[in-house]
Design an enzyme around this catalytic site. Sequence first.
Site, PDB file in Angstrom:
ATOM      1  N   GLU A 162       6.792  -6.277   2.105  1.00  0.00           N
ATOM      2  CA  GLU A 162       6.901  -5.317   3.494  1.00  0.00           C
ATOM      3  C   GLU A 162       7.836  -6.292   4.439  1.00  0.00           C
ATOM      4  O   GLU A 162       7.190  -6.420   5.552  1.00  0.00           O
ATOM      5  CB  GLU A 162       5.553  -5.296   3.881  1.00  0.00           C
ATOM      6  CG  GLU A 162       4.760  -4.351   3.034  1.00  0.00           C
ATOM      7  CD  GLU A 162       3.363  -3.953   3.563  1.00  0.00           C
ATOM      8  OE1 GLU A 162       2.865  -4.545   4.654  1.00  0.00           O
ATOM      9  OE2 GLU A 162       2.739  -3.350   2.851  1.00  0.00           O
ATOM     10  N   GLU A 281       1.856  -0.856  -3.720  1.00  0.00           N
ATOM     11  CA  GLU A 281       0.488  -0.822  -3.247  1.00  0.00           C
ATOM     12  C   GLU A 281       0.361   0.409  -2.832  1.00  0.00           C
ATOM     13  O   GLU A 281       1.135   1.117  -2.178  1.00  0.00           O
ATOM     14  CB  GLU A 281       0.462  -1.961  -1.879  1.00  0.00           C
ATOM     15  CG  GLU A 281       0.503  -3.198  -2.092  1.00  0.00           C
ATOM     16  CD  GLU A 281       0.386  -3.924  -0.896  1.00  0.00           C
ATOM     17  OE1 GLU A 281       0.015  -3.349   0.253  1.00  0.00           O
ATOM     18  OE2 GLU A 281       0.883  -5.110  -0.603  1.00  0.00           O
TER      19      GLU A 281
END
Length: 506
Positions: A162, A281
């Site tokens: 991220e 995810e």
Amino acid sequence: MQKVVKVNPLDKVEFKNNVDYCVGTGRMGLALQKEYQDQLEFVQEHIGFKHIRGHGLFTDDMAIYHQYKDENGNIIDEYNFTYLDLVMDQYISKGLRPFLELGFMPKKMASGDQTIFYWKGNVTPPEDIKRWNKMVQETLKHLINRYGLEDVVTWPIEVWNEPNLPGFWKDADMEGYFRLFKETFYAIKEVDSRFRVGGPAICGVDDERWMRCFMEFCSKEKISLDFVTRHHYTTDVPDFQGHYGYPELRVLDDEFSVLRVSRDIIDSFPEYKGLEMHITEFNTSYIGTAPLHDTNQNAACVAYLLSCMGEVNESYSYWTFGDIFEEAGVPYTPFHGGFGMVANGVIPKPTFWAFKFFKELQNAQEAQGDCVYKDKNLVIIKNAKGYTGVLWNDSRVRTGEDIDFDITLPALEKEYFMSMKLVDEACCNPLKIWHDMGEPSSLSSSQKELLKASSFPLVTSNIVKASGESINLKLNLKEHGLMMFELTPRFETVDRGYDYNRTMQF
């Protein structure tokens, strides 16, 4: 609400089900705990994932990277793979291979002191990219020496996590991440060109711009990407109260458009058209203190996600398999809204069974089966053994509405044994049992056993007889319910003198 389904003999529907490809985990160092290992063993016994992905490969608790000064005062790199071996041995003994996420930054290699989470993962770039590249290469070489080249080169590798969030990558510096990706990509390929490397592992913040810029960068630099990764969560910003966050689910159909946009961006580059996109995810909420995760509602919503995510993604990794997880600190209670599909104490949550049921659908497909029906509440697989179906009744906000399924299927035999496994708020809801207990923060052994007993599906059965060339099923599913049924041909073989009806006084 009534739902009428009629399946014709020649019906076939596309259904890409890669439910077992990968599952998420708390940071790698937690794998040294016994409770973590017990939860993972339970998950592998009942579901059996192929890969596992989590943070923290290079954080200081794994103790891989060290430095010392030689007699001339030069800084020398040193590596310690003791804990890495212990973790990887555990994974491999349970049939897992890592989906390696490269991060975060060892303190002695970092250019700054910004950290994230309770366990303080450093999120700054390396002070010297050459030291980073060497550490990555030495780690891969060690894994190859220990587990064998032909195995290790099949482990997917993802660069960072991220980077589009300033909390995970200092200042969300796009150009800085792209430099890290390029350097790391080629460092890995120097070890062996067969390694499969991807990124950018972005979440849903400014994700469209990041994805397009990442693909443009890779195209300009002529980087032969092996796959693309991103994350996917389906709730709004939570309303926080005490230790907990209460998010609202978004409309799931709308959320799939986000994934399609990423898919379309990738495919807009001719050299990357059709390239694998992995969701490394996904969950409903993106916080690990959302009581939603422990509910039957979460299970029903995840079932819907599992039915659709294969349409544009190669894989989709649930975040996470278990509740040994410390991003926000050590949890206060066994049901604290953790990401895991298994609560501490090895207590499966309702969401666990969504994965178990979809794994059974996958097994039915792999046994030369075809998907003959799929919609927003139901998937049915037919093979030589009969039929396997999964039903769910999901809702964004509680409505109290049941679904009455009226399903007609082509008859392959005259008579069937039908088994049903039901997960709903009445029969498979350990959260309610825990609440009724008084929400104890520390469970006694008897309380733990009771919660385990309440966390398995209700199993029932019927004998279903064909009427002409079809069979008819009538099934009721309450809101937030989840069910799997199996129909297999029934051939009664009666022992001499045995009379079931007489035994039961029918």
